[in-house]
Design an enzyme around this catalytic site. Structure first.
Site, PDB file in Angstrom:
ATOM      1  CG  HIS A  85      40.994 -14.653   6.115  1.00  0.00           C
ATOM      2  ND1 HIS A  85      41.136 -15.507   5.043  1.00  0.00           N
ATOM      3  CD2 HIS A  85      39.974 -13.830   5.814  1.00  0.00           C
ATOM      4  CE1 HIS A  85      40.221 -15.208   4.134  1.00  0.00           C
ATOM      5  NE2 HIS A  85      39.499 -14.200   4.575  1.00  0.00           N
ATOM      6  CG  ASP A 164      33.081 -21.504   2.191  1.00  0.00           C
ATOM      7  OD1 ASP A 164      32.149 -20.709   2.354  1.00  0.00           O
ATOM      8  OD2 ASP A 164      34.143 -21.208   1.617  1.00  0.00           O
ATOM      9  NE  ARG A 171      27.623 -16.152   0.518  1.00  0.00           N
ATOM     10  CZ  ARG A 171      28.802 -15.845   1.034  1.00  0.00           C
ATOM     11  NH1 ARG A 171      29.642 -16.801   1.395  1.00  0.00           N
ATOM     12  NH2 ARG A 171      29.157 -14.599   1.225  1.00  0.00           N
ATOM     13  CB  SER A 186      32.037 -17.921   3.773  1.00  0.00           C
ATOM     14  OG  SER A 186      33.003 -18.137   2.798  1.00  0.00           O
ATOM     15  CE  LYS A 190      36.653 -19.967   3.148  1.00  0.00           C
ATOM     16  NZ  LYS A 190      36.333 -19.254   1.933  1.00  0.00           N
TER      17      LYS A 190
HETATM   18  N1  URA Z   1      35.830 -14.667   1.314  1.00  0.00           N
HETATM   19  C1  URA Z   1      35.303 -15.867   1.640  1.00  0.00           C
HETATM   20  O1  URA Z   1      36.034 -16.835   1.824  1.00  0.00           O
HETATM   21  N2  URA Z   1      33.983 -15.960   1.768  1.00  0.00           N
HETATM   22  C2  URA Z   1      33.134 -14.926   1.578  1.00  0.00           C
HETATM   23  O2  URA Z   1      31.946 -15.082   1.717  1.00  0.00           O
HETATM   24  C3  URA Z   1      33.697 -13.684   1.236  1.00  0.00           C
HETATM   25  C4  URA Z   1      35.063 -13.591   1.110  1.00  0.00           C
END
Ligand code: URA
Length: 426
Positions: A85, A164, A171, A186, A190
Site C-alpha cells: 500500500h 471506513d 472525515r 483507515s 482495509k
Molecule cells: N488513505 C486512506 O485510505 N485513508 C486515509 O485516512 C488516508 C489515506
C-alpha cells in the site's frame, strides 16, 4: 453488543480519557448501521483528532472497522500472498509493475485499489486507460486469477471495511482527515481485511504526500506497522520521497506507458529502484527472500504476468493508449542542474488537465497528464523542452500552468530527499 450512550463516548474522548474496548466496538458498529448520526460521529472524530488514541485503543478501533465487513480468506491459494500500500503520491505508478513482478517470483498479490481524489492519482484510473480493462472482479474470478495469474489489481467491494467508507467520507467534510490514528486505522483496516500474509507500506513524505515532513511520515509508518503486526500480518514500511514526482510522468495513460517500459527492462531509474526495493520486501515478508526480483524484470517474466493480468480483466495489452487532443510544452528557463520539481505542483497540474477528479463521481481523462524530460539532479539546458502538458481540453492549460508557477528550480539550494529515507519494522 451492550449499548452505550454516544454522548458519554464523545465526552470521554473530549476530556482525554481512554475509550474502553466496549465503547469503541459499539460506536463503530452503531455508526456503520446508522444508529449513531453523523453529527455525533463528527464530534467524536474531532475529539480523536485532538486527543489521539493510544496503541490499545487504536488496535480495537481498527479491528472494529475490519469487523464491520469481511476479512478475505486466501488460504485456498497454493502460494503465499503479499500486498503493498502506498499512502499516495504524484506519478506513483509503482503498483503497476510491482504486482506482476512479485507474482512472477512466486508470491500472489491481491491488490484491492482505489480511485484518485485530488492531486494524487488512483491505480484504477490509470489501468482504465487500457482499452477494455475492467476494475470490477467478482469473488470467484478474483481467487481464480490470483491462483492462475498470480496478481489481481481491482476495485474493493462493498464488504471490505464498510465502516471506513462511511468514516472517510465524514472525515473528508469535517476537517478530520489529517490525524495519524485515523489515517492508520483507515488504511490498515482495509489492508488487513484483504487477507494477505505480508504487507509492505510505502509511506510517502514531502509536498506531494499526505504527510509533508519525514517525522510525521515515520510516525504514521510506525503506527501502521504496529497495527499490522498486532493483527498477525508481517508488516514493513519504507518511508520514501515525494518532494518530487516519481518517474517522468503523472497522469493515467502516460503512467501505464511508463510502467510498461519498466516491465520491458527500461524506464526511469527511480521507478525501477523503488519497484525492486518494495518487491524485495514483499518477497521477504512472504518467505521468498531468496528470490531476486531483478531477474524476473530482466528476463521478461514480469512482463508476461502483466500481459496475462491485463487480459484476464478484459484489457488488451497490445492496444494503443489514448492520446491527448492537445499538448503544450514548457521549456527550461535556465541552464544548470534541476534541483526542484515540486510534486504537489505537478500533481495539481495533472489534475487540472483532467487526469484526476475533485469529487468521487467525476470522470477522469485517460489521456491527460504531465510528462517531464529530466528528473531532479539532472542537467538541463535553457530552452530545452522540460514539461509537456497533455489534455483533451485546451481551456485547461492555463490553470495547469498556474499550478506550475515556481515548481521548477535550476541550480537552487533545494536539497532533494533520498528516494528511500527509512525502513520501519516492528
Ligand atoms: N488513505 C486512506 O485510505 N485513508 C486515509 O485516512 C488516508 C489515506
Amino acid at each position: 453488543m451492550p449499548a452505550f450512550d454516544a454522548i458519554d463516548v464523545i465526552r470521554a474522548k473530549r476530556d482525554g480519557l481512554r475509550l474502553t474496548p466496549g465503547q469503541i466496538r459499539w460506536v463503530i458498529d452503531a455508526y456503520t448501521r446508522g444508529g449513531v448520526p453523523d453529527e455525533q460521529m463528527s464530534a467524536l472524530l474531532m475529539a480523536v483528532f485532538f486527543r489521539g488514541m493510544d496503541g490499545d485503543e487504536l488496535a480495537v478501533w481498527t479491528q472494529a472497522m475490519i469487523d464491520s465487513g469481511e476479512r478475505k480468506d486466501l488460504s485456498s491459494l497454493s502460494r503465499p500472498t503479499a500486498d503493498k500500500h502506498s499512502t499516495g503520491g504524484v506519478g506513483d505508478k509503482i503498483t503497476l509493475p510491482l504486482a506482476p513482478l512479485v507474482a512472477a517470483c512466486g508470491v500472489a498479490v491481491p491488490q484491492l485499489s482505489g480511485r484518485g481524489l485530488g492531486h494524487t492519482g488512483g491505480t484504477l484510473d490509470k489501468l482504465e486507460a487500457i482499452p477494455g480493462w475492467r476494475a470490477d472482479v467478482h469473488e470467484q474470478a478474483y481467487l481464480r486469477q490470483l491462483e492462475e495469474v498470480g496478481a489481481v489489481i481491482c476495485a474493493a467491494g462493498d464488504d471490505l471495511a464498510p465502516a471506513d467508507k462511511l468514516l472517510y467520507a465524514l472525515r473528508d467534510v469535517t476537517g478530520t482527515v489529517e490525524s495519524i490514528p485515523l489515517i492508520a486505522s483507515s488504511i490498515m483496516s482495509k489492508k488487513i481485511a484483504e487477507g494477505a500474509d505480508a504487507l509492505v507500506l510505502d509511506v510517502k513524505t514531502g509536498s506531494g504526500a499526505f504527510m509533508k515532513d519525514p517525522g510525521s511520515s515515520r510516525e504514521l509508518a510506525r503506527t501502521m506497522v504496529g497495527l499490522g503486526e498486532a493483527a498477525g500480518v508481517r508488516t514493513v514500511a519504507l518511508v520514501t520521497a515525494m518532494d518530487r514526482p516519481l518517474g517522468r510522468a503523472a497522469g493515467n495513460a502516460v503512467e501505464v506507458a511508463e510502467s510498461v517500459e519498466v516491465l520491458a527492462g527500461g524506464g526511469p531509474a527511480d521507478v525501477v529502484e523503488l519497484t525492486l526495493a518494495l518487491a524485495r520486501e514483499m518477497l521477504a515478508g512472504a518467505g521468498r527472500g531468496d528470490v531476486d526480483p531483478a531477474d524476473a524484470l530482466a528476463d521478461g517474466r514480469a512482463m508476461d504476468v502483466w500481459r496475462r493480468m491485463i487480459a484476464a480483466q478484459g484489457g488488451d495489452p497490445d492496444a494503443s493508449l489514448p492520446r491527448p487532443a492537445e499538448t503544450h510544452v514548457v521549456n527550461a528557463p535556465a541552464t544548470g542542474v534541476l534541483t526542484r520539481l515540486d510534486a504537489y505542483s505537478v500533481g495539481v497540474a495533472a489534475w487540472r488537465l483532467g487526469a484526476g477528479r475533485a469529487r468521487k463521481e467525476d470522470p477522469v481523462s485517460a489521456a491527460a497528464g504531465v510528462v517531464w524530460t529530466a528528473g531532479v539532479g539532472e542537467q538541463v539546458k535553457a530552452g530545452q523542452p522540460l514539461l509537456e502538458l497533455h489534455t483533451d481540453d485546451p481551456d485547461r492549460i492555463e490553470r495547469a500552468l498556474e499550478a506550475l508557477q515556481g515548481a521548477v528550480g535550476i541550480d537552487t539550494d533545494d536539497e532533494p530527499l533520498p528516494l528511500i529515507l527509512d525502513r520501519i519494522t516492528a
